[in-house]
Design a protein around this motif. Sequence first.
Motif, PDB file in Angstrom:
ATOM      1  N   ARG A 233       0.793  -1.228   0.000  1.00  0.00           N
ATOM      2  CA  ARG A 233       0.000   0.000   0.000  1.00  0.00           C
ATOM      3  C   ARG A 233       0.830   1.286   0.000  1.00  0.00           C
ATOM      4  NH1 ARG A 233      -4.761  -0.652   4.409  1.00  0.00           N
ATOM      5  NH2 ARG A 233      -5.207   1.428   3.569  1.00  0.00           N
ATOM      6  N   SER A 234       2.098   1.201   0.358  1.00  0.00           N
ATOM      7  CA  SER A 234       2.903   2.419   0.480  1.00  0.00           C
ATOM      8  C   SER A 234       3.346   2.949  -0.878  1.00  0.00           C
ATOM      9  CB  SER A 234       4.149   2.150   1.327  1.00  0.00           C
ATOM     10  OG  SER A 234       5.015   3.279   1.307  1.00  0.00           O
ATOM     11  N   PRO A 235       3.200   4.260  -1.110  1.00  0.00           N
ATOM     12  CA  PRO A 235       3.720   4.856  -2.347  1.00  0.00           C
ATOM     13  C   PRO A 235       5.228   5.088  -2.290  1.00  0.00           C
ATOM     14  CG  PRO A 235       2.661   6.535  -1.005  1.00  0.00           C
ATOM     15  CD  PRO A 235       2.443   5.232  -0.302  1.00  0.00           C
ATOM     16  N   LEU A 236       5.841   4.913  -1.101  1.00  0.00           N
ATOM     17  CA  LEU A 236       7.286   5.090  -0.933  1.00  0.00           C
ATOM     18  C   LEU A 236       7.958   3.740  -0.695  1.00  0.00           C
ATOM     19  CD1 LEU A 236       7.391   8.225   1.407  1.00  0.00           C
ATOM     20  CD2 LEU A 236       8.057   8.138  -1.006  1.00  0.00           C
ATOM     21  N   PRO A 237       9.209   3.583  -1.142  1.00  0.00           N
ATOM     22  CA  PRO A 237       9.953   2.353  -0.845  1.00  0.00           C
ATOM     23  C   PRO A 237      10.116   2.160   0.662  1.00  0.00           C
ATOM     24  CG  PRO A 237      11.049   3.615  -2.566  1.00  0.00           C
ATOM     25  CD  PRO A 237       9.979   4.504  -2.004  1.00  0.00           C
ATOM     26  N   ILE A 238      10.079   0.891   1.071  1.00  0.00           N
ATOM     27  CA  ILE A 238      10.222   0.526   2.480  1.00  0.00           C
ATOM     28  C   ILE A 238      11.559  -0.196   2.682  1.00  0.00           C
ATOM     29  CG2 ILE A 238       9.257  -0.786   4.405  1.00  0.00           C
ATOM     30  CD1 ILE A 238       7.511   1.566   3.487  1.00  0.00           C
ATOM     31  N   PHE A 239      12.367   0.315   3.605  1.00  0.00           N
ATOM     32  CA  PHE A 239      13.610  -0.333   4.003  1.00  0.00           C
ATOM     33  C   PHE A 239      13.464  -0.820   5.442  1.00  0.00           C
ATOM     34  CE2 PHE A 239      15.084   1.600   0.277  1.00  0.00           C
ATOM     35  CZ  PHE A 239      16.407   1.262   0.010  1.00  0.00           C
ATOM     36  N   VAL A 240      14.238  -1.854   5.794  1.00  0.00           N
ATOM     37  CA  VAL A 240      14.231  -2.320   7.179  1.00  0.00           C
ATOM     38  C   VAL A 240      15.643  -2.291   7.743  1.00  0.00           C
ATOM     39  CG1 VAL A 240      12.131  -3.708   7.206  1.00  0.00           C
ATOM     40  CG2 VAL A 240      14.259  -4.718   6.351  1.00  0.00           C
ATOM     41  N   ASP A 241      15.706  -2.070   9.047  1.00  0.00           N
ATOM     42  CA  ASP A 241      16.969  -2.023   9.787  1.00  0.00           C
ATOM     43  C   ASP A 241      16.942  -3.055  10.896  1.00  0.00           C
ATOM     44  OD1 ASP A 241      19.163  -1.455  11.377  1.00  0.00           O
ATOM     45  OD2 ASP A 241      18.606   0.603  11.811  1.00  0.00           O
ATOM     46  N   GLU A 242      16.187  -2.771  11.952  1.00  0.00           N
ATOM     47  CA  GLU A 242      16.130  -3.686  13.091  1.00  0.00           C
ATOM     48  C   GLU A 242      15.605  -5.064  12.712  1.00  0.00           C
ATOM     49  OE1 GLU A 242      15.669   0.481  14.915  1.00  0.00           O
ATOM     50  OE2 GLU A 242      15.130  -0.551  13.056  1.00  0.00           O
ATOM     51  N   SER A 243      14.853  -5.173  11.630  1.00  0.00           N
ATOM     52  CA  SER A 243      14.303  -6.461  11.185  1.00  0.00           C
ATOM     53  C   SER A 243      15.311  -7.309  10.430  1.00  0.00           C
ATOM     54  CB  SER A 243      13.082  -6.230  10.284  1.00  0.00           C
ATOM     55  OG  SER A 243      12.030  -5.624  10.996  1.00  0.00           O
ATOM     56  N   CYS A 244      16.484  -6.763  10.118  1.00  0.00           N
ATOM     57  CA  CYS A 244      17.447  -7.480   9.282  1.00  0.00           C
ATOM     58  C   CYS A 244      18.853  -7.329   9.858  1.00  0.00           C
ATOM     59  CB  CYS A 244      17.385  -6.928   7.858  1.00  0.00           C
ATOM     60  SG  CYS A 244      18.466  -7.791   6.705  1.00  0.00           S
ATOM     61  N   HIS A 245      19.387  -8.433  10.383  1.00  0.00           N
ATOM     62  CA  HIS A 245      20.719  -8.396  10.979  1.00  0.00           C
ATOM     63  C   HIS A 245      21.783  -9.031  10.081  1.00  0.00           C
ATOM     64  CE1 HIS A 245      19.784  -7.354  15.391  1.00  0.00           C
ATOM     65  NE2 HIS A 245      18.694  -7.125  14.675  1.00  0.00           N
ATOM     66  N   THR A 246      21.476 -10.201   9.526  1.00  0.00           N
ATOM     67  CA  THR A 246      22.461 -10.930   8.728  1.00  0.00           C
ATOM     68  C   THR A 246      21.841 -11.385   7.413  1.00  0.00           C
ATOM     69  OG1 THR A 246      21.937 -13.124   9.620  1.00  0.00           O
ATOM     70  CG2 THR A 246      23.528 -11.782  10.866  1.00  0.00           C
ATOM     71  N   SER A 247      22.650 -12.020   6.587  1.00  0.00           N
ATOM     72  CA  SER A 247      22.176 -12.481   5.278  1.00  0.00           C
ATOM     73  C   SER A 247      21.025 -13.478   5.388  1.00  0.00           C
ATOM     74  CB  SER A 247      23.332 -13.092   4.483  1.00  0.00           C
ATOM     75  OG  SER A 247      23.970 -14.122   5.217  1.00  0.00           O
ATOM     76  N   ALA A 248      20.981 -14.250   6.477  1.00  0.00           N
ATOM     77  CA  ALA A 248      19.905 -15.224   6.653  1.00  0.00           C
ATOM     78  C   ALA A 248      18.541 -14.563   6.808  1.00  0.00           C
ATOM     79  CB  ALA A 248      20.193 -16.100   7.876  1.00  0.00           C
ATOM     80  N   ASP A 249      18.516 -13.300   7.223  1.00  0.00           N
ATOM     81  CA  ASP A 249      17.248 -12.593   7.415  1.00  0.00           C
ATOM     82  C   ASP A 249      16.665 -12.063   6.111  1.00  0.00           C
ATOM     83  OD1 ASP A 249      17.436 -12.843  10.228  1.00  0.00           O
ATOM     84  OD2 ASP A 249      18.746 -11.087  10.331  1.00  0.00           O
ATOM     85  N   ILE A 250      17.463 -12.010   5.056  1.00  0.00           N
ATOM     86  CA  ILE A 250      17.054 -11.294   3.848  1.00  0.00           C
ATOM     87  C   ILE A 250      16.011 -12.025   2.999  1.00  0.00           C
ATOM     88  CG2 ILE A 250      17.881 -10.298   1.679  1.00  0.00           C
ATOM     89  CD1 ILE A 250      20.508  -9.658   3.160  1.00  0.00           C
ATOM     90  N   PRO A 251      16.194 -13.310   2.641  1.00  0.00           N
ATOM     91  CA  PRO A 251      15.203 -13.956   1.773  1.00  0.00           C
ATOM     92  C   PRO A 251      13.769 -13.902   2.295  1.00  0.00           C
ATOM     93  CG  PRO A 251      17.212 -15.246   1.794  1.00  0.00           C
ATOM     94  CD  PRO A 251      17.389 -14.188   2.845  1.00  0.00           C
ATOM     95  N   PRO A 252      13.521 -14.108   3.613  1.00  0.00           N
ATOM     96  CA  PRO A 252      12.131 -14.017   4.073  1.00  0.00           C
ATOM     97  C   PRO A 252      11.535 -12.613   3.982  1.00  0.00           C
ATOM     98  CG  PRO A 252      13.480 -15.248   5.647  1.00  0.00           C
ATOM     99  CD  PRO A 252      14.417 -14.598   4.690  1.00  0.00           C
ATOM    100  N   LEU A 253      12.380 -11.592   3.816  1.00  0.00           N
ATOM    101  CA  LEU A 253      11.902 -10.219   3.726  1.00  0.00           C
ATOM    102  C   LEU A 253      11.727  -9.744   2.286  1.00  0.00           C
ATOM    103  CD1 LEU A 253      14.233  -8.662   6.449  1.00  0.00           C
ATOM    104  CD2 LEU A 253      11.729  -8.733   6.595  1.00  0.00           C
ATOM    105  N   ALA A 254      12.198 -10.541   1.335  1.00  0.00           N
ATOM    106  CA  ALA A 254      12.315 -10.077  -0.045  1.00  0.00           C
ATOM    107  C   ALA A 254      10.973  -9.721  -0.686  1.00  0.00           C
ATOM    108  CB  ALA A 254      13.032 -11.125  -0.894  1.00  0.00           C
ATOM    109  N   ASP A 255       9.866 -10.286  -0.189  1.00  0.00           N
ATOM    110  CA  ASP A 255       8.561  -9.992  -0.789  1.00  0.00           C
ATOM    111  C   ASP A 255       7.809  -8.902  -0.047  1.00  0.00           C
ATOM    112  OD1 ASP A 255       7.936 -11.341   1.534  1.00  0.00           O
ATOM    113  OD2 ASP A 255       6.420 -12.642   0.609  1.00  0.00           O
ATOM    114  N   ARG A 256       8.470  -8.230   0.900  1.00  0.00           N
ATOM    115  CA  ARG A 256       7.757  -7.215   1.684  1.00  0.00           C
ATOM    116  C   ARG A 256       8.586  -5.971   1.992  1.00  0.00           C
ATOM    117  NH1 ARG A 256       5.496 -11.129   5.698  1.00  0.00           N
ATOM    118  NH2 ARG A 256       5.617 -12.339   3.752  1.00  0.00           N
ATOM    119  N   VAL A 257       9.764  -5.846   1.414  1.00  0.00           N
ATOM    120  CA  VAL A 257      10.562  -4.630   1.548  1.00  0.00           C
ATOM    121  C   VAL A 257      11.241  -4.332   0.219  1.00  0.00           C
ATOM    122  CG1 VAL A 257      11.001  -5.024   4.021  1.00  0.00           C
ATOM    123  CG2 VAL A 257      12.691  -5.770   2.329  1.00  0.00           C
TER     124      VAL A 257
END
Length: 354
Positions: A233-257
């Motif tokens: 729904r956001s018209p602006l790109p969404i980045f995450v910080d606290e939700s992503c610490h290492t490379s293992a955190d990235i694939p589960p986030l790929a469809d929502r950031v």
Amino acid sequence: MRVSIAPFTVRKRFALTISRGTTAESTNLWLKVEHDGIEGWGEASPFSAGGPPQTTETIARSLEPIVNLADCWSPFDRQQIELAAIEWKLPSAAKAALDTALWDWIGKKAGLPLWQLWGLQRSRIVPTSVTVGIGSPEKAIERLQDWLKFVQVKAIKVKLGSPDGIDADRAMFEAIARESPPRLKFSVDANGGWSLEEAITMCDWLAGQKRVKYVEQPLPVVARAELRELYDRSPLPIFVDESCHTSADIPPLADRVHGINIKLMKSGGLSEAMRMIHTAKACGLQVMFGCYSDSILANSALAQLSPLADYLDLDSHLNLRDDPFDGATMQRGCLLPNDLPGLGVQHRATHSRS
């Protein structure tokens, strides 16, 4: 090789307030790796973001096995050292200091700055943003004007997620935007301080301000399901910080950031930061670099990888009254690593005597 650590305290020129609280000073750790007459340096700074707090004391205590057993290794034993750090469950800031020091040693051994050793181009480094923390509109304008006096500012990160609500966020942002030169671009970081409804409202409103490039960590770490709805729904790109610490955190986030924020202390060092960059790019995500209360030692380390980043927020050392190091320098709004080998960092007291 030999490993030693020493604490040093850095104090901010302006205390920084985010949605989780205010920081005025930090006691960090200076880690040295010595072998064959060469010293490699790293830094560990305490932080709290999406997990148990990493304090100066817990970081120092975790490094004791490394200090005691370092003579079993050389700086070339990187795989063994990394496996030992995992086995001993070193906190990520401790890993970051050790990994950075090993890379610094290798660069000095080769006689090359790391950016050159890795085949990167300084000309690709984008401007770094400077941060304005949460405060009244008047305080925010004062902080903005201070930045403009001594740094060639090209981008500003505005901390929102005020405990006083989104009306306070809007008033503060409007004040900064009104008083800033039209050429400046903005990003917004809520540090998980909004609900989904507030985040949707604020992203719509910020998009109307025209100069905002993206919104960082709008929702708490636990709101992963809501993050997908915001992404849609956001018209602006969404980045995450606290939700992503290492490379293992990235694939589960790929469809929502749209992107991730890599920090040296979260990732556990330059080696993992490189893995995160490649993983994020493979997932079609953008990359930014950030920092905590880091000195120029840690920021010079990430500056070596900066040609690979889309956005940069490496400004913590610029807000320190007593940074003990010299390293990468601000030039035309960009934090550029120098031509010295390794990280290119020198200790001011030692350097001034030479």
